[in-house]
Structures are given as structure tokens and as C-alpha cells.
Design a protein around this motif. Structure first.
Motif, mmCIF file in Angstrom:
data_model
loop_
_atom_site.group_PDB
_atom_site.id
_atom_site.type_symbol
_atom_site.label_atom_id
_atom_site.label_comp_id
_atom_site.label_asym_id
_atom_site.label_seq_id
_atom_site.Cartn_x
_atom_site.Cartn_y
_atom_site.Cartn_z
ATOM 1 N N SER A 173 -27.665 -84.597 -58.580
ATOM 2 C CA SER A 173 -27.757 -85.183 -57.623
ATOM 3 C C SER A 173 -29.314 -85.985 -58.172
ATOM 4 O O SER A 173 -30.143 -85.093 -58.769
ATOM 5 C CB SER A 173 -28.378 -85.491 -56.542
ATOM 6 O OG SER A 173 -28.840 -84.104 -56.219
ATOM 7 N N LEU A 174 -29.814 -87.622 -57.798
ATOM 8 C CA LEU A 174 -31.062 -87.457 -58.100
ATOM 9 C C LEU A 174 -32.548 -86.918 -57.113
ATOM 10 O O LEU A 174 -31.799 -85.949 -56.226
ATOM 11 C CB LEU A 174 -31.891 -88.855 -58.040
ATOM 12 C CG LEU A 174 -30.701 -89.899 -58.414
ATOM 13 C CD1 LEU A 174 -31.089 -91.533 -57.974
ATOM 14 C CD2 LEU A 174 -30.896 -89.357 -59.946
ATOM 15 N N ALA A 175 -33.370 -86.191 -58.218
ATOM 16 C CA ALA A 175 -34.893 -85.563 -57.954
ATOM 17 C C ALA A 175 -35.456 -86.938 -56.797
ATOM 18 O O ALA A 175 -34.991 -87.661 -56.741
ATOM 19 C CB ALA A 175 -35.827 -85.674 -58.949
ATOM 20 N N ALA A 224 -42.002 -72.404 -44.329
ATOM 21 C CA ALA A 224 -42.295 -73.174 -45.163
ATOM 22 C C ALA A 224 -42.835 -73.102 -46.003
ATOM 23 O O ALA A 224 -42.040 -73.583 -47.334
ATOM 24 C CB ALA A 224 -44.027 -73.527 -44.407
ATOM 25 N N MET A 225 -43.356 -72.472 -47.134
ATOM 26 C CA MET A 225 -43.810 -72.111 -48.330
ATOM 27 C C MET A 225 -42.620 -71.619 -49.104
ATOM 28 O O MET A 225 -42.184 -71.955 -50.384
ATOM 29 C CB MET A 225 -44.882 -71.371 -48.588
ATOM 30 C CG MET A 225 -46.471 -70.852 -47.879
ATOM 31 S SD MET A 225 -47.137 -73.137 -48.248
ATOM 32 C CE MET A 225 -46.507 -73.870 -47.594
ATOM 33 N N ASP A 226 -41.809 -71.123 -48.512
ATOM 34 C CA ASP A 226 -40.363 -69.816 -49.235
ATOM 35 C C ASP A 226 -40.029 -71.955 -49.104
ATOM 36 O O ASP A 226 -39.156 -71.867 -50.603
ATOM 37 C CB ASP A 226 -39.984 -69.284 -48.402
ATOM 38 C CG ASP A 226 -38.989 -68.905 -48.818
ATOM 39 O OD1 ASP A 226 -38.700 -68.839 -50.049
ATOM 40 O OD2 ASP A 226 -37.913 -68.928 -48.521
ATOM 41 N N LEU A 227 -39.097 -72.476 -48.522
ATOM 42 C CA LEU A 227 -38.474 -73.474 -48.179
ATOM 43 C C LEU A 227 -39.268 -74.438 -49.536
ATOM 44 O O LEU A 227 -38.021 -75.240 -50.812
ATOM 45 C CB LEU A 227 -38.349 -74.371 -47.332
ATOM 46 C CG LEU A 227 -37.504 -73.301 -46.021
ATOM 47 C CD1 LEU A 227 -38.001 -74.927 -44.708
ATOM 48 C CD2 LEU A 227 -36.390 -74.065 -46.071
ATOM 49 N N LYS A 228 -40.564 -74.729 -49.519
ATOM 50 C CA LYS A 228 -41.165 -75.800 -50.654
ATOM 51 C C LYS A 228 -40.700 -74.700 -51.888
ATOM 52 O O LYS A 228 -40.736 -75.896 -52.633
ATOM 53 C CB LYS A 228 -42.626 -75.487 -50.326
ATOM 54 C CG LYS A 228 -43.572 -76.637 -50.891
ATOM 55 C CD LYS A 228 -44.988 -76.499 -50.725
ATOM 56 C CE LYS A 228 -45.784 -77.828 -51.992
ATOM 57 N NZ LYS A 228 -46.643 -77.317 -51.245
ATOM 58 N N GLY A 229 -40.913 -73.599 -52.219
ATOM 59 C CA GLY A 229 -41.222 -73.450 -53.356
ATOM 60 C C GLY A 229 -39.231 -73.574 -54.060
ATOM 61 O O GLY A 229 -39.178 -73.467 -55.244
ATOM 62 N N ILE A 230 -38.461 -73.077 -53.572
ATOM 63 C CA ILE A 230 -36.948 -73.251 -52.993
ATOM 64 C C ILE A 230 -36.482 -74.862 -53.931
ATOM 65 O O ILE A 230 -35.900 -75.216 -54.791
ATOM 66 C CB ILE A 230 -35.584 -73.155 -51.986
ATOM 67 C CG1 ILE A 230 -36.007 -71.855 -51.950
ATOM 68 C CG2 ILE A 230 -34.698 -73.691 -52.546
ATOM 69 C CD1 ILE A 230 -35.259 -71.485 -50.685
ATOM 70 N N GLN A 274 -38.894 -77.056 -54.718
ATOM 71 C CA GLN A 274 -39.632 -77.932 -56.276
ATOM 72 C C GLN A 274 -38.766 -76.935 -57.269
ATOM 73 O O GLN A 274 -38.582 -77.526 -58.320
ATOM 74 C CB GLN A 274 -41.034 -76.775 -56.119
ATOM 75 C CG GLN A 274 -42.199 -78.055 -54.812
ATOM 76 C CD GLN A 274 -43.019 -77.162 -55.056
ATOM 77 O OE1 GLN A 274 -43.612 -76.004 -55.465
ATOM 78 N NE2 GLN A 274 -44.526 -78.262 -54.407
ATOM 79 N N ALA A 275 -38.207 -76.191 -57.396
ATOM 80 C CA ALA A 275 -37.228 -74.815 -58.417
ATOM 81 C C ALA A 275 -36.084 -75.962 -58.197
ATOM 82 O O ALA A 275 -35.510 -75.596 -59.500
ATOM 83 C CB ALA A 275 -37.297 -73.282 -57.926
ATOM 84 N N GLY A 292 -36.519 -79.318 -58.945
ATOM 85 C CA GLY A 292 -36.642 -80.280 -59.047
ATOM 86 C C GLY A 292 -37.188 -81.527 -58.188
ATOM 87 O O GLY A 292 -37.698 -82.733 -59.125
ATOM 88 N N HIS A 293 -37.701 -81.268 -56.975
ATOM 89 C CA HIS A 293 -37.518 -82.179 -55.569
ATOM 90 C C HIS A 293 -39.226 -81.710 -55.890
ATOM 91 O O HIS A 293 -39.651 -80.804 -55.993
ATOM 92 C CB HIS A 293 -36.551 -81.565 -55.337
ATOM 93 C CG HIS A 293 -35.544 -82.357 -55.005
ATOM 94 N ND1 HIS A 293 -34.839 -82.849 -55.668
ATOM 95 C CD2 HIS A 293 -34.739 -81.128 -54.845
ATOM 96 C CE1 HIS A 293 -33.634 -83.069 -55.862
ATOM 97 N NE2 HIS A 293 -33.378 -81.666 -54.641
ATOM 98 N N SER A 294 -39.562 -83.122 -55.277
ATOM 99 C CA SER A 294 -41.278 -82.632 -54.817
ATOM 100 C C SER A 294 -41.259 -82.270 -53.282
ATOM 101 O O SER A 294 -40.352 -82.500 -52.728
ATOM 102 C CB SER A 294 -42.118 -83.729 -55.263
ATOM 103 O OG SER A 294 -41.748 -85.087 -54.688
ATOM 104 N N VAL A 295 -42.615 -82.036 -52.664
ATOM 105 C CA VAL A 295 -42.659 -82.176 -52.149
ATOM 106 C C VAL A 295 -44.057 -82.548 -51.501
ATOM 107 O O VAL A 295 -45.016 -82.591 -51.837
ATOM 108 C CB VAL A 295 -43.375 -80.533 -51.553
ATOM 109 C CG1 VAL A 295 -43.545 -80.374 -49.257
ATOM 110 C CG2 VAL A 295 -41.826 -78.893 -51.639
ATOM 111 N N THR A 296 -43.663 -83.753 -50.234
ATOM 112 C CA THR A 296 -44.633 -84.500 -49.752
ATOM 113 C C THR A 296 -45.612 -83.675 -48.680
ATOM 114 O O THR A 296 -47.240 -83.935 -48.455
ATOM 115 C CB THR A 296 -44.341 -85.866 -49.264
ATOM 116 O OG1 THR A 296 -43.401 -85.388 -48.097
ATOM 117 C CG2 THR A 296 -43.056 -86.750 -49.937
#
Length: 267
Positions: A138-140, A153-159, A161-162, A164-168
Motif C-alpha cells: 500500500s502507498l506511503a 509515542a516514540m516507539d509507535l513513531k519509530g515503527i 517510520q520504519a 516507510g510512512h512519515s509522522v506529522t
């Protein structure tokens, strides 16, 4: 199993069957219709559940109905996004998405998935592998995290981003969530239900959806029972804390898969 014990046992597992059905169909109404049909089948034929693990029996009966019905979708009350997602799902390898949901969201073992789907354990493992590959295509997109615990929050952000998605960004309160979404519209929301200042992640998400229209949402919470009551609209994706990385990756991939039928914005 005596009738009283059976009713209690089914009652404990029913919210999770509904969660699975909702994630599978992309619709609370359609999912609940399948769950109701499962209960009706068991009530009319006790042999479907006697002498077996209640959870496995429920999911196996559900799966038999799901397969025999040809997986029809009742479009009454279904959103355009849900309808398009159903069309796209028909292109996936048969049974792969079911196996992935059973493994990652419902946390069934591979031998249990084999019993549910009436296949071998090796076939169950292969279906999950295929699903991971297909859903990962699926698309990023852009993901917003609503979570008041910094480490989580940081753990979720890392998952995310790994994958291929960006975190706003990360919002810790209802107010911050609204402001963050207004500043940069997300393609997906990851949200806790209990936030830093006592505000509600559910209320924040509902406000965002009312302002921005359809967006896929994944709730990650230590209190899943608060969202599995059947008394109000429920999220298609609900993960219990403590969660595993595999659960988050699976839910994000599937939520993005649904979103991709609408067309994700450029990251």
C-alpha cells in the motif's frame, strides 16, 4: 459444557469476534451481521462448539459462514471508502488477509489459525507471509500519533517510520490533536483513548472525523473493553496494550490499504 458456562464463555470472546469481523469487512454493520450469523449457527447446532476451545470454535464457525456466503457485502450504510476497499480486497490472495488478522490482531497461534480456516499449519504460515507482502504494498502516507506516554509515542513513531510512512507529529491532548491535524492533514491516525490532561482520544478523533471526513483510525489502548461495547460506532482497528510491533505493523498496513482506495496524499 453447561449452558450457563457456555453463554459466559461466548460472552467473553464475542467482543473480539466482532473486532475481527469489523476489521475484515471494514464496516461495523457488516461485521456485526456476520457475528450475529455466527451466534445463530452455534445456537442451532451445539456441536459446532462442544468439546473445543470457545474462541477457536467461534472463529471457525464465523470463517465457514464467511466462506460459504461468498463474502458478500451489504452496501446499505456503507461508505464509499468501505465499498472501494471491498473491491480492492477481492484482488488479494484468498484467505491471506483473514490469516493475517487472526495472527496479528487476534493473536491466534498458527495451529489455531489452521483449525479456524480448516487448512494445515504450514498453509496458515504461508498465507500470513503472503498477506504481509501484499498489504505492505500500500502507498506511503502521513500518520498522526495521539498518545500521552512519551516512550510509547516514540516507539509507535519509530515503527511507522520504519514502514516507510512519515509522522506529522505527536499530540498528548485533545486540543493538541485538533491543532496538529489542522496544521497538516494526516492519512492515518494512531490514537490512545485516555490522554494527558484527562481528555478523551475518542472525542478528539470524532471531532477530527467530523471536520475532515473519512480517515482510517487505529486505537491502541489498555482499555479495549471501552470500545467493544456495541453501543456506539467502533473503530475498525483496535489494538490492546501492551502491543507487539507485529500488531502495529499489521494494523497500519491494513488501515493504509483501506485508505489507498481513496488515494493518499503525497508524503
Amino acid at each position: 459444557m453447561p449452558n450457563g458456562e457456555l453463554v459466559q464463555s461466548i460472552g467473553r470472546e464475542l467482543p473480539y469476534l466482532r473486532r475481527y469481523a469489523r476489521a475484515l469487512t471494514g464496516s461495523q454493520t457488516a461485521g456485526d451481521n456476520y457475528a450475529a450469523a455466527t451466534l445463530e449457527a452455534i445456537l442451532s447446532d451445539r456441536s459446532l462448539i462442544d468439546g473445543m476451545d470457545t474462541r477457536v470454535s467461534l472463529f471457525r464457525t464465523f470463517h465457514a459462514i464467511w466462506q460459504s456466503s461468498g463474502q458478500p457485502v451489504d452496501h446499505d450504510g456503507q461508505s464509499n471508502q468501505e465499498a472501494r476497499a471491498q473491491q480492492l480486497m477481492r484482488r488479494l490472495t484468498p484467505n491471506s488477509r483473514e490469516a493475517l488478522l487472526l495472527r496479528t490482531i487476534e493473536e491466534l497461534r498458527y495451529d489455531q489459525i489452521a483449525l479456524v480456516m480448516q487448512i494445515t499449519q504450514s498453509e496458515a504460515e504461508e498465507l500470513v507471509r503472503i498477506a504481509v507482502d501484499e498489504m505492505g504494498q500500500s502507498l506511503a502516507g502521513k500518520v498522526m500519533v495521539i498518545e500521552d506516554e512519551t516512550i510509547i509515542a516514540m516507539d509507535l513513531k519509530g515503527i511507522v517510520q520504519a514502514m516507510g510512512h512519515s509522522v506529522t507529529g505527536v499530540a498528548r491532548t485533545h486540543k493538541q490533536a485538533v491543532e496538529l491535524a489542522q496544521a497538516k492533514r494526516p492519512d492515518l491516525i494512531l490514537a490512545d483513548i485516555q490522554l494527558a490532561d484527562g481528555s478523551s482520544g475518542v472525542d478528539a478523533v470524532n471531532e477530527l472525523l467530523s471536520e475532515m471526513g473519512e480517515l482510517p483510525v487505529i486505537f491502541i489502548t489498555a482499555f479495549p473493553e471501552r470500545l467493544l461495547t456495541g453501543n456506539r460506532p467502533e473503530p475498525a482497528f483496535l489494538i490492546s496494550k501492551p502491543y507487539s510491533e507485529e500488531q502495529v505493523r499489521s494494523a497500519v498496513s491494513q488501515a493504509m490499504f483501506f485508505a489507498s482506495t481513496e488515494g493518499l496524499s503525497t508524503v
